[in-house]
Design an enzyme around this catalytic site. Structure first.
Site, PDB file in Angstrom:
ATOM      1  N   CYS A 254      39.404  34.858 -55.750  1.00 33.59           N
ATOM      2  CA  CYS A 254      40.817  34.906 -56.116  1.00 33.59           C
ATOM      3  C   CYS A 254      41.561  33.655 -55.631  1.00 33.59           C
ATOM      4  O   CYS A 254      41.345  32.581 -56.166  1.00 33.59           O
ATOM      5  CB  CYS A 254      41.462  36.194 -55.613  1.00 33.59           C
ATOM      6  SG  CYS A 254      42.954  36.626 -56.544  1.00 33.59           S
ATOM      7  N   HIS A 344      37.957  40.567 -58.151  1.00 37.63           N
ATOM      8  CA  HIS A 344      37.631  41.140 -56.845  1.00 37.63           C
ATOM      9  C   HIS A 344      36.342  41.974 -56.857  1.00 37.63           C
ATOM     10  O   HIS A 344      36.383  43.183 -57.104  1.00 37.63           O
ATOM     11  CB  HIS A 344      38.804  41.986 -56.340  1.00 37.63           C
ATOM     12  CG  HIS A 344      40.009  41.171 -56.036  1.00 37.63           C
ATOM     13  ND1 HIS A 344      40.177  40.504 -54.840  1.00 37.63           N
ATOM     14  CD2 HIS A 344      41.089  40.856 -56.791  1.00 37.63           C
ATOM     15  CE1 HIS A 344      41.312  39.831 -54.865  1.00 37.63           C
ATOM     16  NE2 HIS A 344      41.888  40.037 -56.037  1.00 37.63           N
ATOM     17  N   GLU A 346      34.880  42.867 -54.291  1.00 37.82           N
ATOM     18  CA  GLU A 346      34.980  43.739 -53.116  1.00 37.82           C
ATOM     19  C   GLU A 346      35.911  44.922 -53.372  1.00 37.82           C
ATOM     20  O   GLU A 346      36.246  45.674 -52.446  1.00 37.82           O
ATOM     21  CB  GLU A 346      35.499  42.938 -51.913  1.00 37.82           C
ATOM     22  CG  GLU A 346      37.002  42.754 -51.818  1.00 37.82           C
ATOM     23  CD  GLU A 346      37.593  41.747 -52.787  1.00 37.82           C
ATOM     24  OE1 GLU A 346      38.798  41.466 -52.680  1.00 37.82           O
ATOM     25  OE2 GLU A 346      36.867  41.247 -53.660  1.00 37.82           O
TER      26      GLU A 346
END
Length: 369
Positions: A254, A344, A346
């Site tokens: 990001c 993302h 994660e």
């Protein structure tokens, strides 16, 4: 009984509703997120610093809040906008009520407004400054203060969200590798994902130098997500260049992707209303697979999509692209061990289609070793 509150956008559009969370007044950039779950992770994500988040899903707070799902030590949103807050949370993991948690952390919000109309307005006009108040209910008075609030364009926010001191998250099970992570607004789930793969992660303040990172003898370096305009982050950009000069494997997510993009010589720009939600389709060009992914970004890298670009560090190509609007969603170095994604992997509470990227990071380290 909730008191009244108003929301005023910088173009004068006004919504009237009920106070939700803390009583007070707040200003920030109005953005919307389309996630139907994961509101606790959103609220505690440092990338939402100085943003007033509009939830497009109509019912929020149904599962309450708990002590396990925070992505940082506090709520970072500047304000919170929902249509229908849950009157009573119901979930076996719940330890509290969302509205009470917002109030306890001083997050000013508004409920009972037409969030669909607000979302359509932002989608058509673009993200803009906004004020939410349960104190001053005069739209014109609030509008005057909205228009003097700082903009997100040109905002340098990493120093406001980064850790003050280095800390370590140990590998789970057998230790395999060491990663130095630059905290530009890191979420806890990044280190968790790496720990599951035998990686010990040392998290460093955003102002750290290359010498600081090298003190832990890292096998790789990670640049985290975070808030603000990447055009202001000259320190991290220079640090990324130093990492690549030493050919230490580098992974950025990001804001970290935008930093690496700048380090490679690309520009960045502000999107009209950004990508925020957990249902964004992205093509991984290296595998041909389409992933459903989680996004939270208002800026993007400006790079050619269909060619290998010659940079100071050799060839670079766009590895991932958003299928909604062709925004660059990832970069891959051909001659230097570095890659990024704009979204993302994660993501908590999901989706997890892109979790393999942490395996790809470990494989990059293995090849380099």
């Amino acid at each position: 009984m909730s008191s009244k509150a108003i929301l005023v956008l910088e173009d004068g559009r006004t919504f009237t509703g009920a106070s939700y969370g803390a009583t007070g007044e707040t200003f920030g950039e109005a953005v919307f997120t389309t996630g139907m779950t994961g509101y606790q992770e959103t609220l505690t994500d440092p990338s939402y610093h100085r943003q007033v988040v509009v939830q497009t899903a109509p019912q929020i707070g149904n599962t309450g809040v708990n002590d396990e799902d925070d992505e940082s030590d506090r709520m970072w949103v500047a304000g919170y906008v929902v249509r229908d807050p849950a009157r009573r949370p119901s979930n076996w993991r719940s330890t509290g009520d969302l509205g009470e948690r917002l109030s306890a952390e001083g997050v000013v919000g508004i409920s009972g407004i037409d969030t669909r109309a607000l979302t359509r307005h932002l989608r058509e006009r673009g993200a803009m400054r906004v004020g939410v108040s349960s104190l001053d209910l005069d739209p014109q008075s609030l509008l005057e203060r909205v228009r003097t609030a700082p903009q997100m364009l040109g905002a340098d926010l990493s120093a406001e969200v980064t850790t003050k001191a280095v800390y370590t998250v140990e590998a789970v099970g057998q230790h395999r590798y060491t990663v130095a992570a630059l905290d530009l607004g890191i979420k806890r789930n990044v280190a968790r994902r790496l720990a599951e793969r035998g990686v010990t992660t040392h998290i460093f303040p955003a102002s750290s130098s290359i010498d600081d990172l090298l003190k832990v003898s890292p096998d790789a370096v990670f640049f985290s997500p975070g808030p603000g305009d990447p055009a202001t982050a000259d320190g991290p950009v220079n640090l990324a260049r130093e990492v690549m000069r030493r050919e230490v494997p580098l992974f950025g997510i990001c804001f970290g992707s935008q930093i690496l993009g700048r380090a490679l010589g690309f520009g960045t720009y502000k999107l009209g209303y950004g990508h925020r939600g957990i249902n964004q389709p992205v093509l991984d060009r290296t595998t041909g697979k389409v992933e459903v992914t989680s996004h939270n970004h208002g800026f993007a890298v400006d790079a050619p999509l269909n060619t290998v670009i010659d940079t100071d560090f050799g060839g670079v190509e766009v590895s991932h692209v958003c299928l909604n609007d062709n925004v660059v969603e990832g970069l891959r170095g051909i001659d230097v061990p570095a890659f990024t994604v704009q979204y993302h992997p994660e993501a908590a509470a999901g989706p997890h289609d892109a979790d393999y990227l942490f395996d790809r990071f470990v494989e990059l380290v293995e090849k380099k070793g």
